[in-house]
Design a protein around this motif. Structure first.
Motif, PDB file in Angstrom:
ATOM      1  N   ARG A   1      47.339 -21.306 -33.811  1.00  0.00           N
ATOM      2  CA  ARG A   1      46.026 -20.695 -33.616  1.00  0.00           C
ATOM      3  C   ARG A   1      46.083 -19.169 -33.615  1.00  0.00           C
ATOM      4  O   ARG A   1      45.170 -18.497 -34.093  1.00  0.00           O
ATOM      5  CB  ARG A   1      45.403 -21.171 -32.296  1.00  0.00           C
ATOM      6  N   SER A   2      47.156 -18.627 -33.017  1.00  0.00           N
ATOM      7  CA  SER A   2      47.217 -17.182 -32.768  1.00  0.00           C
ATOM      8  C   SER A   2      48.580 -16.631 -33.154  1.00  0.00           C
ATOM      9  O   SER A   2      49.288 -16.044 -32.343  1.00  0.00           O
ATOM     10  CB  SER A   2      46.939 -16.895 -31.284  1.00  0.00           C
ATOM     11  N   LYS A   3      48.935 -16.814 -34.407  1.00  0.00           N
ATOM     12  CA  LYS A   3      50.265 -16.430 -34.872  1.00  0.00           C
ATOM     13  C   LYS A   3      50.551 -14.950 -34.667  1.00  0.00           C
ATOM     14  O   LYS A   3      51.706 -14.541 -34.470  1.00  0.00           O
ATOM     15  CB  LYS A   3      50.425 -16.795 -36.352  1.00  0.00           C
ATOM     16  N   GLU A   4      49.494 -14.128 -34.653  1.00  0.00           N
ATOM     17  CA  GLU A   4      49.694 -12.684 -34.515  1.00  0.00           C
ATOM     18  C   GLU A   4      50.259 -12.295 -33.157  1.00  0.00           C
ATOM     19  O   GLU A   4      50.775 -11.179 -32.975  1.00  0.00           O
ATOM     20  CB  GLU A   4      48.378 -11.942 -34.751  1.00  0.00           C
ATOM     21  N   ARG A   5      50.181 -13.198 -32.196  1.00  0.00           N
ATOM     22  CA  ARG A   5      50.704 -12.911 -30.858  1.00  0.00           C
ATOM     23  C   ARG A   5      52.177 -13.300 -30.712  1.00  0.00           C
ATOM     24  O   ARG A   5      52.780 -13.059 -29.666  1.00  0.00           O
ATOM     25  CB  ARG A   5      49.882 -13.645 -29.793  1.00  0.00           C
ATOM     26  N   TYR A   6      52.750 -13.920 -31.711  1.00  0.00           N
ATOM     27  CA  TYR A   6      54.133 -14.406 -31.653  1.00  0.00           C
ATOM     28  C   TYR A   6      54.955 -13.638 -32.693  1.00  0.00           C
ATOM     29  O   TYR A   6      54.887 -13.924 -33.880  1.00  0.00           O
ATOM     30  CB  TYR A   6      54.176 -15.909 -31.885  1.00  0.00           C
ATOM     31  N   ILE A   7      55.727 -12.687 -32.217  1.00  0.00           N
ATOM     32  CA  ILE A   7      56.395 -11.722 -33.093  1.00  0.00           C
ATOM     33  C   ILE A   7      57.890 -12.066 -33.207  1.00  0.00           C
ATOM     34  O   ILE A   7      58.587 -12.130 -32.185  1.00  0.00           O
ATOM     35  CB  ILE A   7      56.248 -10.292 -32.535  1.00  0.00           C
TER      36      ILE A   7
END
Length: 214
Positions: A101-107
């Motif tokens: 859902r929120s790939k941008e938060r997982y770096i």
């Protein structure tokens, strides 16, 4: 929260980094609760399907080992090995669904390097990595990683626990603390309410420039 002696209220309006975050649910649940959490880990270089497959494999292996060394752990937070297994599987599922859902938060990162700008976060939480794997990560790696974590935090870094895999206090912890004080930070060992691995009930609270974060 118990690992780091924090409350949700103390984290409101703070930019939080979980590093390394692994396949855990803190980022997902934190953001669903109104916090601003970013996760980073070497594992995020891989696909969600791979993370799910490896996560289930790791949990199976860990639980088989856990049954043999149950006495090395405090069974208060978890009711037993099966409860721990269920908790870990829920955390894995919550994490992988949130990545979708929120790939941008997982770096994806490879420590000791981080792709963030200076002081991008207010507080960094680092659990079950530094100090714990003292048998394979030397003092130089620890100092380089702590330096990099401090670079990207504006206020504070908290590290949990302060023991190695055998439950012994990290042998170079005093050297790390002395190094931090020479850099102008404050570094305080604090007992916390969470204890699963025996003797793993303290964290290191590091504040930059003497700033205190409550």
């Amino acid at each position: 929260m118990n690992m780091f002696a924090l409350t949700k209220e103390s984290l409101i309006d703070k930019k939080i980094l979980d590093c390394p975050a692994g396949a855990c649910s803190f980022t997902a649940i934190g953001n669903q609760s109104g916090l601003d959490v970013t996760a980073c880990d070497i594992a995020y270089h891989y696909s969600v399907d791979f993370l799910q497959e490896k996560g289930h494999s790791d949990i199976k292996h860990a639980m088989e080992h856990m049954k043999k060394v149950k006495n090395n752990y405090q069974w208060g937070f978890f009711a037993g090995v099966e409860d721990l297994r269920a908790h870990r599987i829920r955390a894995l599922q919550t994490c992988t669904k949130d990545i979708e859902r929120s790939k941008e938060r997982y770096i994806p990162v490879t420590l000791p390097s981080l792709p963030f700008r200076d002081e991008q976060f207010d507080i960094i939480l680092s659990a079950h990595f530094l100090f714990l794997y003292a048998d394979r990560l030397d003092l130089s790696f620890h100092l380089d990683t702590v330096d990099e974590l401090l670079r990207v935090t504006k206020e504070e870094l908290r590290i949990f626990p302060l023991v190695d895999l055998n439950g012994a206090r990290y042998q170079y912890l005093d050297e790390v603390i002395h190094y931090l004080i020479k850099k102008g930070c404050t570094a305080e060992e604090i007992k916390v309410s969470y204890e699963f691995q025996r003797n793993a009930n303290s964290m290191l609270k590091i504040c930059k420039k003497g700033e205190q974060y409550d």
